[in-house]
Design a protein around this motif. Structure first.
Motif, PDB file in Angstrom:
ATOM      1  N   LEU A 197       4.840   8.866  -2.820  1.00 49.18           N
ATOM      2  CA  LEU A 197       5.464  10.011  -2.139  1.00 49.18           C
ATOM      3  C   LEU A 197       6.507  10.591  -3.083  1.00 49.18           C
ATOM      4  CD1 LEU A 197       6.056   8.852   1.544  1.00 49.18           C
ATOM      5  CD2 LEU A 197       4.164  10.155   0.637  1.00 49.18           C
ATOM      6  N   ASN A 245       5.113  16.997   0.694  1.00 49.12           N
ATOM      7  CA  ASN A 245       4.278  15.868   0.301  1.00 49.12           C
ATOM      8  C   ASN A 245       2.838  16.019   0.753  1.00 49.12           C
ATOM      9  OD1 ASN A 245       5.432  13.440  -1.163  1.00 49.12           O
ATOM     10  ND2 ASN A 245       7.118  14.067   0.163  1.00 49.12           N
ATOM     11  N   VAL A 288      12.206  13.311   2.526  1.00 51.76           N
ATOM     12  CA  VAL A 288      11.583  12.098   1.974  1.00 51.76           C
ATOM     13  C   VAL A 288      12.412  11.727   0.756  1.00 51.76           C
ATOM     14  CG1 VAL A 288       9.512  11.137   0.947  1.00 51.76           C
ATOM     15  CG2 VAL A 288       9.311  12.872   2.728  1.00 51.76           C
ATOM     16  N   GLY A 294       9.691   7.785  -1.584  1.00 52.66           N
ATOM     17  CA  GLY A 294       9.434   7.493  -0.170  1.00 52.66           C
ATOM     18  C   GLY A 294      10.133   6.250   0.307  1.00 52.66           C
ATOM     19  N   ARG A 299       3.933   4.794   4.271  1.00 54.32           N
ATOM     20  CA  ARG A 299       3.638   5.605   3.079  1.00 54.32           C
ATOM     21  C   ARG A 299       2.137   5.743   2.887  1.00 54.32           C
ATOM     22  NH1 ARG A 299       7.254   2.729  -1.402  1.00 54.32           N
ATOM     23  NH2 ARG A 299       8.541   1.780   0.207  1.00 54.32           N
ATOM     24  N   PHE A 323       0.762   8.253   5.189  1.00 55.63           N
ATOM     25  CA  PHE A 323       1.041   9.629   4.727  1.00 55.63           C
ATOM     26  C   PHE A 323       0.006  10.052   3.689  1.00 55.63           C
ATOM     27  CE2 PHE A 323       5.517   9.384   6.320  1.00 55.63           C
ATOM     28  CZ  PHE A 323       5.499  10.579   7.025  1.00 55.63           C
ATOM     29  N   CYS A 324      -0.335   9.098   2.796  1.00 54.21           N
ATOM     30  CA  CYS A 324      -1.329   9.436   1.766  1.00 54.21           C
ATOM     31  C   CYS A 324      -2.677   9.762   2.414  1.00 54.21           C
ATOM     32  CB  CYS A 324      -1.494   8.280   0.790  1.00 54.21           C
ATOM     33  SG  CYS A 324      -0.010   8.020  -0.164  1.00 54.21           S
ATOM     34  N   ARG A 339      -2.527  13.138   3.772  1.00 55.23           N
ATOM     35  CA  ARG A 339      -2.637  14.084   2.658  1.00 55.23           C
ATOM     36  C   ARG A 339      -4.111  14.364   2.344  1.00 55.23           C
ATOM     37  NH1 ARG A 339       0.063  11.476  -2.193  1.00 55.23           N
ATOM     38  NH2 ARG A 339       2.081  12.156  -1.417  1.00 55.23           N
TER      39      ARG A 339
END
Length: 1663
Positions: free
Chosen positions: A1512, A1520, A1556, A1560, A1568, A1571-1572, A1575
Motif C-alpha cells: 500500500l 491506493n 493510509v 499501510g 492490506r 485492499f490489494c 484493487r
C-alpha cells in the motif's frame, strides 16, 4: 677622522647629471662631469665612496690644476683610482677595519674601551658552543639514540620547552636584525670594511640554530646532563653582551641608536634562556643534586596505537604540522585506513572531555536549590574556556600582523626611488662612537630591502598564528562535541520509557540532537574567536585607512559597514530557503522510497508514470526552493566580490573632490587597497558568525530541555536497596553498588558494574523469583494502565501470561522490569535474580552487527551453547543463506531480514544469555506454526526448562497452555486469574471453556496450516533471491570497475598512484554539459571578463596615482617616453590641462568599477544557475532511467544503493558542487591574474616562479589524495555513530533489562573517538596544506618585492606599479590554499556525479513494442484465452533459464491452479504474463495477440494481479485503489464490499479519503491483502493472476478470499499460484511444476487418482 676637504655650498648643477639615464637605461656616475664642478669636493667624496684619505687629497689638488684643461687626464685618473681602491679593498678585509688615522688595534684607553675587542669577545661563546656541540651531535649520537625505547622520536619535553623555542626564534630574528644593521652601517658610514660589525651576529645566528638542534636531540633521547653545555653558553653570552651594553652606555650610545636596542634585546633574551636552563636543573635535578629525577614519556606515547602527535612534538613541528608528512606522503602509495590513524591521546578522548563538562555542569547545582537547571553555556565555558582564550590570543596576534602588509607596501613604494641617498658627512660624524658608525633606529625602516624582508617575516608569523588559532578552536570544538555526545547518550539511557512512547521525546528529536545540535555547537566554537577578533580588526583597519587617506577613507569604510546588514539578511534568507528545500527533499525521498519498494507492483499495474509524475511534482517544489537558494548564494558571492570595488571607488572619488582634484600618492593608494581587501573578509564572515551564534543559542536551549527531561523511575528494587519479600528474602542481601538514576549525571562512566553472570544455583530453591503486591503502574500520565496487580512468578518454572490484545500483558513485563511509573505498590525481586534478566521484546530489535554478535550480545562465546540456541530457534537454514553465514551484518545498515527471522534472532539472544530469568514477550507473533512448535519444544521446554531457568512467556497461542506451570490471565489492565491450568479448570470453568473453544479453532487452523511451502520457506526464498542475484551483480560491478580502470590507466605508472592523483576531468565535463553549453559558455566568458576588468581597475589606479604624483621613473608608460627630456613638458601630452586629464582618469576609473560590479553579479548568477540546471537534468534523467529499468535491475541492486543516489548524491549535486565550483574558479583566476600582473611589472619574478610552481604542484598532489581518504574516513565513521544512537534509543528497554548500559556506553565512546580521530586528522591535514601554501605565498611576496627592488631596471617598475604588484602578491597568500582545498572538495563531490552517471547507463525496458497502441482493441483481452507455446524464460542473459519449453492452453474463464516446490518457476511464469522477464524463446498469446508485440503500458494496464506481499502507498484509500482517478465512487465501494472491507472503511474518518500511512502500517497484514484484492476488482480485467496471495493471511480471511474469487470472478480467467495446496483443489485445471518444466497437467480429481503423483503427495502432506 680628519677631513681634508673644504666644505662647499650645496651644488645643484650636478644633481640632474648625476641622475642622468644613459641610452642603455643604466645609471652612470659621470665622474668627469662631477669632477669638473670644482665646487663639489664634498659631494664627490660622498659619491665616489672613496675609502682613502690621501687619494681624496690628491684628487682635490689635481682638480684645481686641470680645471680648464682638456679632460684627457681623467681617464688615467679613473684607472688609478680603481687600482688604489682594489688594493685598499684587499687590505680592508681585516676584522677591525683599516682606517688610516685610527689604529683599530690600540688598547691605550683600556682593553674594554676598544669596540672591536668587545665585539671579538662576543664571538667567544658562539665559537665555544660550536666546538663542543658538533662532536657530540655527529659522533656521540649513534651510541646514544639506540637507548631510546619508544617508536616515536618526539619525546619528552623538558620544563619550559615551548618557552625555549619561542625565545630561540626571537633570538634568531634579533641576530638577523643585528646582521642587517652591521652590513648597512658598514656600507653607509665606514671607509673600509669592518668585519666586527656583522661577523659576531652571523656566528650568533649559527650558534642559536645549533643550540636548538642540539636541544631537540637531547630531549628526544632524554639525556639532560648534556644540557650543561647550553647552560654555560647562555651564561657566557649573557656576560659578554652585558659588557658590550655597559660600554655602549659609557660612550653615550643610547636607545636612539639601533645597535644599542638590539644589544639590549639580546641581553634580555640570553638572560631569559639562562633562566629556562636553571629551571630545568631545578625540576629535573640532573646536576648538583644527589638523586636526579627519572621521567617517563607521557602515557599516550607508550601506547603504540596513538598516532595523533600534535600535543607531543616540538614547537616547530607543531606550528608547521611537520609530523603529518609521513601520513600525507604515504597516502599516495596506499590509502589511509583507520588502523593508520590509530587512537586519540587521552586528553582528547570523549570520556575525558565528558567528565570535564559533566563536572562543570554538576557543580552548578547547589544544596539550596538542587532543582535549578544548570547553564550549559557556563559549563562549556568552564570546561573549554582556556583553549578558546588561547586561540583568541593567537587570532589577535595574527590580525595585528596582518596590517604589516599594507604598511610595508606603503614604505617600499615610498622609498623605492630615493633609497640610494646615504647619510651626510655631518650625520656620520654625529653618529660615530668607539671608532665606528652607529645607525639611527629610524633609518633601518627606510631601507626597501629591509622592509621586504620584514614583510616576508610578518606574513610567515601572521599565517603561523592564524593556523594555530584555527587548529586550537577546531580541536576544542571536536572535544566539545565528544563531551556533548556522551552527555546526551548517558541521559538517553536513563530516559523514562513513557517519554519515548508518549512521543514527548521522539527518535527524530534525539537524532537531531546528535546529528545537528552538537554539530551546530561545534561549528559555533570553531567560529567564536571571530566574534571578538573581527570588531578589533575592523576598527584597526578603519584607523589605518584614516591615517593614510583622511576622511575619504571613512566614506569607503562606511560603504563596507553599511552593506554588512544586507549580507546578514541574505545569510538568514539562505538558511530559510535551505530549510524549505530540505522539507521538499525529505518529501521527495519518501515518495521515491515508496516507489522503489513497490516497483514490482507499479510495473505490473503500469502505474510507474503516474508515480514518477508525483515525484517530479515534489522535485519541482524543491527546485523552486533551490532556485531561491541559488539566487541568495549568488547574491552573497556578489556582495563579497563587489563590496571592495565599491569601497575603493567611493574612497577615491571622494578623495578626488575633497582634496581639490588630486589623487593620493601610490604609496597611500595601494596600502589603502590592501587594507580594503583585509577589511572585506571579517565583514563577509561576520554575518555567518552571527548566524551560527543564533543557531547555537537555539541548540543550547534544545539541549537544556533534553537534559532536564524525565528519567526512569528509581529502580533500586533491582539493586537490593528495598526489603525483599519475606519468602524471597531468606538470604542476606548482597551489597551491590546502587546506582540512583534520579540524580542525573552523578556517576562515573566506568562505575557501572557489568551484571554478574550467574553462579551455579544453590541447592535450596527460593520459590518466588518476582512478586508484585498492590501494584498500580502508569505510562507517565497519572491514570494507571495496570491496576491492583498482585502476582508472583515461581522460580525455575514456566509462567504464561495470556489475555486479549491490549489488556496489558507487555506492560506487566515492563512494570516488573521497572520501566513503568510506579504509582503504588511494590515489586520484589529475589536476591539472586536481581541482576539476571534476559528479555525479548514483541517488536524485534536488532543491532547493526553480525548475526553472531546479535545473539551473543556481549556474553563470552560458547560454541556448544551457541549451536544449541541456533537449533532451538531453527536459524541454521536462514544463516546458511546469508553470504557470510553468521558473520553477515544485519540491522539497519545490513541485510534486510523478514519479521520472523528478526524475531527468532531476538529470542535466540534471550536464550543464549546465561541469566536466571527469561522474559519473552509474544515470541511467536511473527512465526508460522512449525517454527512456533519447534521453538516451544526445543527452545522453551527443553533448553530453558532443562536449565531450571524461570521463564515468563506472554503469548496468544493458547494451545501451549498445557505446558505452563503457572498461568496469569489478564483483562483490561488487571489480573483476571492466577494459578495452574488445573486450578483454573476447577475454579473458573467459564474461562476454561472459552479457552477451549479458542484452542479448537487454533488447532483447526493448525491442521490446515501444515503445508509444504510455509511462510518461513517464503522468507528464506526472498532472502535467497536477494543474495543469489546480489552476488551476480557484485561480480558484474567488479568487472565494470576493472574495465574503467584499464581504460584510464594506459600509462605504465603504478596504477594506484596514477588513479589516486588524477582529477576526474571526464566526470567534470559530464557535469558541465548537463548544465547546458550556453550556460557553460556564459560562465567561462563572464568569469574571464570579470577578472580582466578587476585587473584593469587596479592597473588604471596605478597609472593615475603614478602620473599625477610624478613618480614614473624610467621605462615607457602611456604616451610619454621619459628619456633625456625633462619631466615638465612631456607629462600631460604637451601642455594639456592636468585637471582635465585627471578628470578623464576619474571617468575611466568609475566606468571600469561599474563594469566590474556588473560582471561580479553576472558571474555569481551564471555559476549558481549552471549548477541548478545540471542538477535538474541529472535528477530527471536518473529518475526516468531507474523507474523504467527492468525488474531484474531491482533484484540485483540493493535498495539502499539506489536510494543513496536520490538522497546523498542528489543533495551534493544540488547544493554543494555549485559553490565549490564557484570558489575554485574564482580563487584560481585570482591567483593566475595576480601572478600575471607581477610578472608583467617585474619579469625577474618569473625566475622565482619556477621552483615555487614545482613546490605547489607537489603539495597539492599529495594533499588531494590524503584529504580524499581522510574525508572518506570521516564520513564512514560518522554513520555507525549516528546508527548507534538511534539503535540505542529504539532498544532502551532491552538494554536496561539486560543491564548492558555500561557496554553500550563504552561502544558509544569508542565510536565517537574513532570519528573524532578521523575529523582531527582531516583538520590537521587542512592546516598542513594551509601552512605550506601560506609560506609559498609569503615567498611569492618576497620574490615580487625583491624583483622590484633589486632588478628595477628590468620592466616597468614605477612606484604605482610596484604597489600594484605587491598588493596582488598579498592576495595570492589568501587564495592559494583555497585552490587546493576546493580542488580536493570538487574531486570528492564529483564522485556523486560519477555514481549517478553509472546508473544513467542502465538499459530501459522496451516500452514501445512492435504494435501501435491504437491497433489493440479497446476491450482486449475480452475472453481471457491464454496459449503458451514453447516458452523459455530467464532473468538475465548471463543466467540459466528458469522456464524451459513450457506449453499450456487455458480456456476463457477457466480457474487454473499452479503449484510446485520453492524455485520450480511458478512466480517466473506469473511474471512472464506481463512481459517482465526475458522471454528469449517461444511466446504467450492472449486472445490472439502475441504479448511481446504489445507496448508494455497497454499489456500491463489490461491484466490484473494480486501479489504475495501486500503493497500500500501513503495517501488515501481512493488513491491506493485507483491512482489513475478513472473510477466512480460506486465502483470503488463495490470493490471494497467484495473484499469484505466496506464496513471497516466506512467506519474510518473520511471514508474513501481516509489516510493510509507509509506502507499501510495502520492496517493489519490481512487487511492490506484484502485492499490489494479490491484493487484487482477495480480494474475489471478478464484475466486475474494471484501469486501466492494468501500466504500472509489467517485461515478465516483466506476462506473469505477464496469464496469471493469464485463468485466475483466467475466469468473471468483466474490463474492461482498456490502455496497452500488445498486452495486449488476446486480449480478446473492444476499444473504441477518442477525445475522450470511442467510435470503434471490435468484436472485436480484426475491428478489425485495418481497415487505416486507429485500433486497427490502434496495434498497428503497438506491434510
Amino acid at each position: 677622522m680628519s677631513c681634508v676637504c673644504i666644505s662647499c655650498p650645496p651644488c645643484l648643477q650636478c644633481k640632474p647629471q648625476y641622475n642622468k639615464t644613459s641610452h642603455s637605461g643604466i645609471k652612470i656616475r659621470d665622474i668627469g662631469d662631477a669632477l669638473t664642478h670644482s665646487a663639489c669636493p664634498q659631494k664627490l667624496r660622498q659619491r665616489l665612496d672613496i675609502r682613502n684619505e690621501t687619494l681624496s687629497l690628491r684628487i682635490f689638488t689635481f682638480l684645481r690644476v686641470s680645471k680648464d684643461q682638456t679632460k684627457a687626464p681623467l681617464v688615467t685618473l679613473t684607472a688609478n683610482c680603481s687600482k688604489t681602491m682594489q688594493s685598499g679593498g684587499g687590505m680592508a678585509l681585516s676584522f677591525c677595519g683599516d682606517d688610516q688615522d685610527i689604529n683599530s688595534y690600540s688598547v691605550k684607553d683600556g682593553m674594554l674601551n676598544n669596540g672591536c675587542f668587545v665585539d671579538a669577545l662576543n664571538l667567544v661563546p658562539h665559537v665555544f658552543l660550536l666546538f663542543i656541540t658538533f662532536p657530540i651531535l655527529f659522533i656521540g649520537w649513534g651510541s646514544q639514540s639506540s637507548k631510546v625505547q619508544i617508536h616515536h622520536n618526539t619525546w619528552l619535553h623538558f620544563p619550559g620547552h615551548n618557552m625555549r623555542w619561542i625565545l630561540t626564534f626571537s633570538l634568531l630574528f634579533v641576530h638577523v636584525c643585528e646582521f642587517a644593521e652591521g652590513i648597512v652601517s658598514n656600507n653607509r658610514g665606514m671607509s673600509t670594511n669592518h668585519l666586527h660589525l656583522f661577523m659576531p651576529a652571523f656566528m650568533g645566528f649559527i650558534a642559536a640554530t645549533t643550540s636548538v638542534v642540539y636541544y631537540h636531540n637531547i630531549e628526544t633521547s632524554n639525556f639532560p646532563k648534556l644540557l650543561l653545555v647550553l647552560f654555560i653558553y647562555w651564561v657566557l653570552a649573557f656576560i659578554t653582551k652585558s659588557i658590550k651594553l655597559w660600554k655602549f652606555a659609557e660612550h653615550y650610545v643610547g636607545p636612539q641608536h639601533l645597535r644599542f636596542c638590539i644589544t639590549a634585546l639580546l641581553v634580555v633574551l640570553y638572560g631569559l634562556l639562562m633562566g629556562v636552563e636553571i629551571n630545568v636543573i631545578r625540576v629535573r635535578k640532573y646536576v648538583f643534586f644527589a638523586n636526579p629525577q627519572k621521567v617517563k614519556p607521557p602515557e599516550d606515547l607508550q601506547d603504540l596505537g596513538v598516532r595523533f602527535l600534535q600535543p607531543f612534538v616540538n614547537l616547530l613541528s607543531k606550528s608547521t604540522y611537520w609530523w603529518m608528512n609521513p601520513l600525507i606522503m604515504g597516502a599516495h602509495k596506499r590509502p589511509i585506513e583507520l588502523k593508520k590513524i590509530g587512537k586519540l591521546p587521552i586528553a582528547m578522548r570523549a570520556l575525558t572531555n565528558y567528565l570535564q563538562l559533566k563536572d562543570a555542569y554538576e557543580d552548578q547545582r547547589t544544596a539550596e536549590d538542587p532543582n535549578r537547571a544548570p547553564s550549559i553555556w557556563r559549563s562549556m565555558y568552564r570546561a573549554f574556556g582556556r583553549p578558546i582564550l588561547l586561540s583568541s590570543t593567537f587570532r589577535y596576534l595574527a590580525d595585528l600582523l596582518g596590517f604589516a602588509g599594507p604598511l610595508c607596501i606603503s614604505g617600499i613604494v615610498k622609498y623605492l626611488n630615493n633609497s640610494s641617498v646615504g647619510p651626510t658627512a655631518k650625520e656620520i660624524e654625529a653618529n660615530t662612537h668607539l671608532g665606528v658608525y652607529f645607525m639611527p633606529s629610524i633609518e633601518l625602516l627606510k631601507d626597501t630591502s629591509v622592509l621586504a624582508v620584514l614583510l616576508f617575516l610578518a606574513l610567515i608569523l601572521q599565517r603561523t598564528f592564524l593556523q594555530a588559532s584555527y587548529y586550537v578552536t577546531i580541536e576544542t570544538g571536536i572535544n566539545l562535541r565528544g563531551a556533548l555526545l556522551a552527555m546526551i547518550y548517558n541521559k538517553m539511557l536513563r530516559l523514562s520509557t513513557s517519554n519515548m512512547s508518549m512521543g514527548e521525546m521522539t527518535l527524530g528529536q534525539i537524532n537531531n540532537l546528535v546529528a545537528i545540535e552538537t554539530n551546530q555547537l561545534m561549528w559555533f566554537l570553531f567560529l567564536c574567536p571571530n566574534l571578538w577578533a573581527m570588531p578589533v580588526q575592523i576598527v584597526m583597519g578603519v584607523i589605518l585607512l584614516y591615517y593614510l587617506l583622511g576622511c575619504s577613507a571613512l566614506v569607503g569604510a562606511s560603504v563596507i559597514v553599511l552593506l554588512a546588514p544586507v549580507q546578514y539578511l541574505i545569510a538568514t534568507k539562505l538558511a530559510d530557503t535551505q530549510k524549505s528545500s530540505l522539507e521538499h527533499s525529505t518529501e521527495r525521498l519518501k515518495k521515491t522510497t515508496e516507489i522503489l519498494k513497490g516497483i514490482k507492483l507499479l510495473k505490473l499495474y503500469a502505474w510507474e508514470n503516474i508515480f514518477c509524475g508525483s515525484v517530479e511534482d515534489t522535485r519541482g517544489k524543491e527546485l523552486t526552493s533551490l532556485k531561491n537558494f541559488a539566487f541568495y548564494t549568488s547574491m552573497s558571492i556578489f556582495m563579497n566580490a563587489a563590496i571592495p570595488i565599491a569601497a575603493v571607488l567611493a574612497t577615491f572619488v571622494t578623495y578626488y573632490f575633497w582634496t581639490g582634484n588630486t589623487v593620493p600618492a601610490p604609496a597611500e593608494a595601494f596600502a589603502a587597497l590592501a587594507l580594503f581587501h583585509i577589511l572585506v573578509t571579517p565583514l563577509f564572515l561576520l554575518s555567518t558568525v552571527v548566524r551560527f551564534a543564533v543557531k547555537a543559542l537555539f541548540s543550547v536551549q534544545k539541549l537544556g530541555e533534553f537534559l532536564q527531561s524525565d528519567e526512569i523511575g528509581d529502580d533500586s528494587w533491582r539493586n537490593g536497596d528495598m526489603p525483599v519479600s519475606m519468602e524471597a528474602g531468606k538470604k542476606h542481601m548482597g551489597g551491590t553498588k546502587a546506582i540512583n538514576r534520579k540524580q542525573p549525571m552523578r556517576y562515573q562512566m566506568d562505575n557501572y558494574e557489568q551484571p554478574t553472570r550467574r553462579q551455579m544455583r544453590p541447592s535450596e530453591t527460593e520459590d518466588v523469583a518476582v512478586k508484585v503486591s498492590n501494584g498500580f503502574f502508569s505510562w507517565g500520565s497519572n491514570l494507571s494502565t495496570l491496576s491492583d496487580i498482585n502476582i508472583r512468578i515461581p522460580t525455575g518454572q514456566l509462567t504464561m501470561i495470556v489475555g486479549q490484545v491490549g489488556c496489558g500483558k507487555s506492560s506487566l513485563l515492563l512494570a516488573m522490569l521497572g520501566e513503568m511509573q510506579n504509582i503504588d505498590g511494590r515489586v520484589f525481586w529475589s536476591n539472586k535474580n536481581r541482576y539476571s534478566v534476559a528479555y525479548a521484546t514483541q517488536k524485534s530489535w536488532l543491532l547493526n552487527a553480525t548475526v553472531e554478535e546479535n545473539i551473543t550480545f556481549g556474553s563470552p562465546f560458547n560454541k556448544q551453547r551457541y549451536k544449541a540456541v541456533i537449533d532451538a530457534c531453527s536459524l541454521q537454514p536462514d544463516i546458511d543463506l546469508l553470504p557470510f553465514g553468521d558473520q553477515t551484518e544485519i540491522g539497519e545498515r545490513g541485510i534486510n531480514l523478514s519479521g520472523g527471522q528478526r524475531q527468532r534472532i531476538c529470542v535466540a539472544r534471550a536464550l543464549y544469555q546465561n541469566t536466571n530469568i527469561v522474559f519473552l514477550d509474544d515470541p511467536f507473533s511473527a512465526l508460522d506454526i512449525h517454527l512456533s512448535d519447534h521453538l516451544m519444544q526445543e527452545g522453551i521446554l527443553k533448553f530453558l526448562q532443562d536449565d531450571k531457568r524461570t521463564v515468563v512467556l506472554v503469548t496468544h497461542k493458547l494451545q501451549y497452555l498445557i505446558h505452563a506451570d503457572w498461568i496469569i490471565a489478564m483483562k483490561d489492565g488487571s489480573v483476571l486469574r492466577e494459578g495452574t491450568l488445573k486450578d483454573i479448570q476447577t475454579h473458573d470453568i467459564e474461562l476454561y471453556e472459552h479457552w477451549k473453544t479458542l484452542m479448537n479453532r487454533q488447532d483447526h487452523g493448525l491442521e490446515k496450516d501444515i503445508q509444504q511451502d510455509s511462510q518461513t520457506t517464503l522468507e528464506r526464498k526472498t532472502l535467497r533471491r536477494a543474495f543469489y542475484s546480489r552476488e551476480a551483480k557484485n561480480q558484474m560491478d567488479d568487472e565494470d570497475e576493472e574495465e574503467e580502470e584499464e581504460e584510464e590507466d594506459d600509462d605504465n605508472m603504478s596504477t594506484t598512484t596514477n588513479r589516486r592523483s588524477k582529477i576526474p576531468w571526464r566526470v567534470c565535463w559530464c557535469y558541465m554539459s548537463s548544465g547546458g553549453f550556453f550556460m557553460v559558455f556564459l560562465m567561462v566568458s563572464s568569469k574571464l571578463l570579470k577578472h580582466s576588468v578587476i585587473v584593469a581597475i587596479d592597473y588604471w589606479l596605478a597609472i593615475w596615482t603614478s602620473k599625477t604624483n610624478g613618480t614614473i621613473g624610467n621605462g615607457t608608460i602611456g604616451n610619454g617616453t621619459f628619456g633625456n627630456e625633462t619631466f615638465g613638458n612631456e607629462t600631460f601630452g604637451n601642455g594639456t590641462d592636468p585637471a582635465k586629464d585627471d578628470y578623464h582618469y576619474l571617468l575611466v576609473f568609475t566606468t571600469l568599477c561599474a563594469a566590474g560590479i556588473t560582471l561580479c553579479l553576472i558571474t555569481s548568477l551564471t555559476v549558481e544557475f549552471l549548477g541548478l540546471s545540471a542538477a535538474t537534468n541529472l535528477h530527471h534523467n536518473l529518475l526516468n532511467k531507474i523507474i523504467h529499468a527492468p525488474i531484474r535491475f531491482f533484484d540485483i541492486t540493493p535498495l539502499g544503493q539506489i536510494l543513496n543516489r536520490f538522497s546523498a548524491d542528489t543533495n551534493i549535486i544540488d547544493q554543494h558542487i555549485p559553490p565549490t565550483l564557484e570558489s575554485l574558479t574564482r580563487s584560481t583566476l585570482l591567483c593566475l591574474s595576480a601572478i600575471g600582473v607581477i610578472s608583467s611589472i617585474t619579469p625577474a619574478f618569473l625566475i622565482a616562479l619556477v621552483p615555487l610552481a614545482v613546490a605547489f604542484y607537489f603539495i597539492q598532489k599529495y594533499f588531494r589524495v590524503a584529504s580524499k581518504d581522510l574525508q572518506d574516513l570521516d564520513d564512514s565513521t560518522q554513520l555507525p555513530l549516528l546508527c548507534h544512537f538511534s539503535e540505542t534509543a529504539e532498544g532502551l528497554t532491552t538494554i536496561r533489562a539486560f543491564r548492558h548500559e555500561a557496554r553500550f556506553k563504552q561502544r558509544m565512546l569508542e565510536l565517537t573517538d574513532t570519528n573524532n580521530t578521523a575529523y582531527l586528522f582531516l583538520s590537521a591535514a587542512n592546516r598542513w596544506l594551509e601552512v605550506r601554501t601560506d609560506y609559498l605565498g609569503a615567498v611569492i611576496v618576497l620574490a615580487a618585492a625583491g624583483a622590484s627592488i633589486w632588478f628595477p631596471s628590468i620592466g616597468l617598475a614605477s612606484g604605482g606599479l610596484v604597489g600594484l604588484g605587491l598588493t596582488y602578491a598579498l592576495t595570492v597568500t589568501n587564495y592559494l590554499n583555497w585552490v587546493v582545498r576546493n580542488l580536493a572538495d570538487l574531486e570528492v563531490q564529483m564522485a556523486a556525479v560519477k555514481k549517478v552517471n553509472s546508473f544513467l547507463g542502465t538499459e530501459s525496458e522496451n516500452y514501445e513494442g512492435t504494435m501501435d497502441a491504437s491497433q489493440v482493441p479497446e476491450n482486449w483481452p475480452q475472453d481471457g484465452e491464454i496459449k503458451i507455446q514453447d516458452l523459455c524464460v530467464r532473468y538475465d542473459p548471463m543466467l540459466k533459464p528458469v522456464l524451459k519449453h513450457v506449453n499450456m492452453y487455458i480456456e476463457p474463464g477457466q480457474k487454473v491452479g499452479i503449484c510446485g516446490r520453492t524455485g520450480s518457476g511458478k512466480s517466473s511464469l506469473s511474471l512472464a504474463f506481463f512481459n517482465m522477464v526475458d522471454m528469449f524463446e517461444g511466446k504467450i498469446v492472449i486472445d490472439g495477440i502475441d504479448i511481446c508485440k504489445l507496448p508494455l503500458q497497454t499489456l500491463r494496464s489490461r491484466l490484473s494481479i494480486i501479489l504475495q506481499d501486500p503493497v500500500l502507498f501513503s495517501g488515501s484509500i481512493r488513491f491506493n485503489l485507483d491512482p489513475e482517478r478513472t473510477c466512480t465512487d460506486d465502483r470503488l465501494w463495490e470493490a471494497l464490499e467484495i473484499a469484505q472491507l466496506k464496513n471497516m472503511v466506512k467506519a474510518l474518518p473520511g471514508g474513501l479519503d481516509a489516510v493510509v500511512n507509509e506502507g499501510g502500517e495502520n492496517f493489519s497484514v490481512g487487511q492490506r491483502q484484502l485492499f490489494c484484492l479490491a484493487r484487482a476488482f477495480v480494474r475489471k480485467s478478464s484475466i486475474l493472476i494471484m501469486d501466492e496471495a494468501t500466504a500472509s493471511i489467517d485461515m478465516a480471511t483466506e476462506n473469505i478470499l477464496q469464496k469471493v474469487v469464485m463468485t466475483a470472478f466467475a466469468d473471468r480467467t483466474v490463474v492461482t499460484i498456490a502455496h497452500r495446496v488445498h486452495t486449488i483443489l476446486t480449480a478446473d485445471l492444476v499444473i504441477v511444476m518442477k525445475r522450470g518444466n511442467i510435470l503434471e497437467y490435468d484436472k485436480p480429481e484426475t491428478l489425485l487418482e495418481q497415487e505416486d503423483g507429485m500433486f497427490a503427495s502434496f495434498v497428503r502432506a497438506d491434510m
